[in-house]
Design a protein around this motif. Structure first.
Motif, mmCIF file in Angstrom:
data_model
loop_
_atom_site.group_PDB
_atom_site.id
_atom_site.type_symbol
_atom_site.label_atom_id
_atom_site.label_comp_id
_atom_site.label_asym_id
_atom_site.label_seq_id
_atom_site.Cartn_x
_atom_site.Cartn_y
_atom_site.Cartn_z
ATOM 1 N N SER A 95 5.446 2.341 28.638
ATOM 2 C CA SER A 95 5.055 2.961 27.371
ATOM 3 C C SER A 95 3.955 3.975 27.640
ATOM 4 O O SER A 95 3.179 3.825 28.586
ATOM 5 N N LYS A 96 3.894 5.012 26.817
ATOM 6 C CA LYS A 96 2.858 6.038 26.952
ATOM 7 C C LYS A 96 1.570 5.540 26.340
ATOM 8 O O LYS A 96 1.558 4.858 25.362
ATOM 9 N N TRP A 155 0.790 -1.224 0.000
ATOM 10 C CA TRP A 155 0.000 0.000 0.000
ATOM 11 C C TRP A 155 0.831 1.287 0.000
ATOM 12 O O TRP A 155 0.294 2.389 0.134
ATOM 13 N N GLY A 156 2.151 1.160 -0.140
ATOM 14 C CA GLY A 156 2.990 2.352 -0.242
ATOM 15 C C GLY A 156 3.108 3.144 1.041
ATOM 16 O O GLY A 156 3.321 4.354 1.003
ATOM 17 N N MET A 157 2.961 2.478 2.175
ATOM 18 C CA MET A 157 3.134 3.142 3.468
ATOM 19 C C MET A 157 4.611 3.097 3.847
ATOM 20 O O MET A 157 5.409 2.451 3.187
ATOM 21 N N ASP A 158 4.958 3.745 4.946
ATOM 22 C CA ASP A 158 6.337 3.735 5.416
ATOM 23 C C ASP A 158 6.352 3.634 6.929
ATOM 24 O O ASP A 158 6.248 4.638 7.628
ATOM 25 N N PHE A 159 6.431 2.393 7.438
ATOM 26 C CA PHE A 159 6.536 2.181 8.876
ATOM 27 C C PHE A 159 7.946 2.527 9.322
ATOM 28 O O PHE A 159 8.908 2.377 8.575
ATOM 29 N N HIS A 160 8.072 2.968 10.556
ATOM 30 C CA HIS A 160 9.368 3.353 11.107
ATOM 31 C C HIS A 160 9.692 2.448 12.293
ATOM 32 O O HIS A 160 9.275 2.733 13.423
ATOM 33 N N PRO A 161 10.445 1.371 12.067
ATOM 34 C CA PRO A 161 10.750 0.429 13.159
ATOM 35 C C PRO A 161 11.431 1.096 14.354
ATOM 36 O O PRO A 161 11.256 0.651 15.490
ATOM 37 N N GLN A 162 12.178 2.172 14.115
ATOM 38 C CA GLN A 162 12.854 2.860 15.219
ATOM 39 C C GLN A 162 11.857 3.533 16.153
ATOM 40 O O GLN A 162 12.191 3.890 17.279
ATOM 41 N N LYS A 163 10.603 3.693 15.713
ATOM 42 C CA LYS A 163 9.553 4.261 16.565
ATOM 43 C C LYS A 163 8.692 3.170 17.194
ATOM 44 O O LYS A 163 7.750 3.466 17.926
ATOM 45 N N CYS A 164 9.011 1.915 16.889
ATOM 46 C CA CYS A 164 8.257 0.775 17.421
ATOM 47 C C CYS A 164 9.030 0.143 18.570
ATOM 48 O O CYS A 164 10.251 0.283 18.655
ATOM 49 N N SER A 165 8.334 -0.556 19.436
ATOM 50 C CA SER A 165 9.011 -1.197 20.561
ATOM 51 C C SER A 165 8.243 -2.421 21.026
ATOM 52 O O SER A 165 7.088 -2.630 20.665
ATOM 53 N N VAL A 166 8.908 -3.200 21.851
ATOM 54 C CA VAL A 166 8.331 -4.389 22.475
ATOM 55 C C VAL A 166 8.125 -4.072 23.949
ATOM 56 O O VAL A 166 9.026 -3.569 24.619
ATOM 57 N N LEU A 167 6.928 -4.337 24.424
ATOM 58 C CA LEU A 167 6.614 -4.154 25.843
ATOM 59 C C LEU A 167 6.130 -5.496 26.368
ATOM 60 O O LEU A 167 5.117 -6.012 25.905
ATOM 61 N N ARG A 168 6.873 -6.083 27.282
ATOM 62 C CA ARG A 168 6.502 -7.382 27.845
ATOM 63 C C ARG A 168 5.744 -7.153 29.147
ATOM 64 O O ARG A 168 6.216 -6.447 30.028
ATOM 65 N N VAL A 169 4.572 -7.769 29.252
ATOM 66 C CA VAL A 169 3.765 -7.674 30.460
ATOM 67 C C VAL A 169 3.615 -9.087 30.984
ATOM 68 O O VAL A 169 2.977 -9.929 30.346
ATOM 69 N N THR A 170 4.231 -9.363 32.125
ATOM 70 C CA THR A 170 4.219 -10.731 32.640
ATOM 71 C C THR A 170 4.415 -10.762 34.142
ATOM 72 O O THR A 170 4.979 -9.846 34.729
ATOM 73 N N THR A 171 3.934 -11.829 34.743
ATOM 74 C CA THR A 171 4.216 -12.106 36.146
ATOM 75 C C THR A 171 5.074 -13.364 36.265
ATOM 76 O O THR A 171 5.413 -13.768 37.370
#
Length: 136
Positions: free
Chosen positions: A135-136, A97-113
């Motif tokens: 994360s905000k 679709w001609g988009m442009d994702f920016h991996p440097q603006k993406c992150s992994v947030l782990r939620v675990t016990t």
């Protein structure tokens, strides 16, 4: 740096853009795609455009404005592989679709016990996503 865009009243055809840097202006160039920022219909048109992004994914998604959350419960290595496959699908969708994702603006947030959770690096467009504690 400033950015200017020209827009014909009542139409998205004929748009042009140019860049201003320290009083110097570039040549005008046609705008061949996109939605003008600040337009009344812009957010709605963008949501319609990306509405099919979650189709075919095995993980859950949440879309809000120009943000997307992709998530799944990780109980096995297979779950990790499925999440990575969905990230790969994002990259294919982006290209289609001609988009442009920016991996440097993406992150992994782990939620675990879990005392010893499964950990994996996740990659988008060849870039390993950074891990965040909050994360905000």
């Amino acid at each position: 740096m400033a950015y200017e865009a020209g827009l014909s009243i009542g139409s998205l055809n004929g748009r042009t853009q140019r860049v201003l840097v320290q009083g110097q202006s570039s040549e005008e160039a046609p705008v061949v795609s996109g939605v003008p920022q600040g337009s009344v219909l812009g957010p709605l048109l963008f949501l319609i455009f990306i509405n099919d992004l979650p189709e075919g994914l095995l993980s859950k998604t949440r879309l809000f404005a120009d943000n997307c959350i992709l998530y799944r419960q990780i109980k096995s290595i297979q779950d990790q592989k499925l999440l990575q496959a969905d990230l790969d699908s994002f990259a294919k969708w982006e290209h289609l679709w001609g988009m442009d994702f920016h991996p440097q603006k993406c992150s992994v947030l782990r939620v675990t016990t879990a005392k010893y959770p499964l950990r994996a690096n996740y990659i988008l467009k060849g870039i390993t996503l950074a891990e965040e504690q909050t994360s905000k």
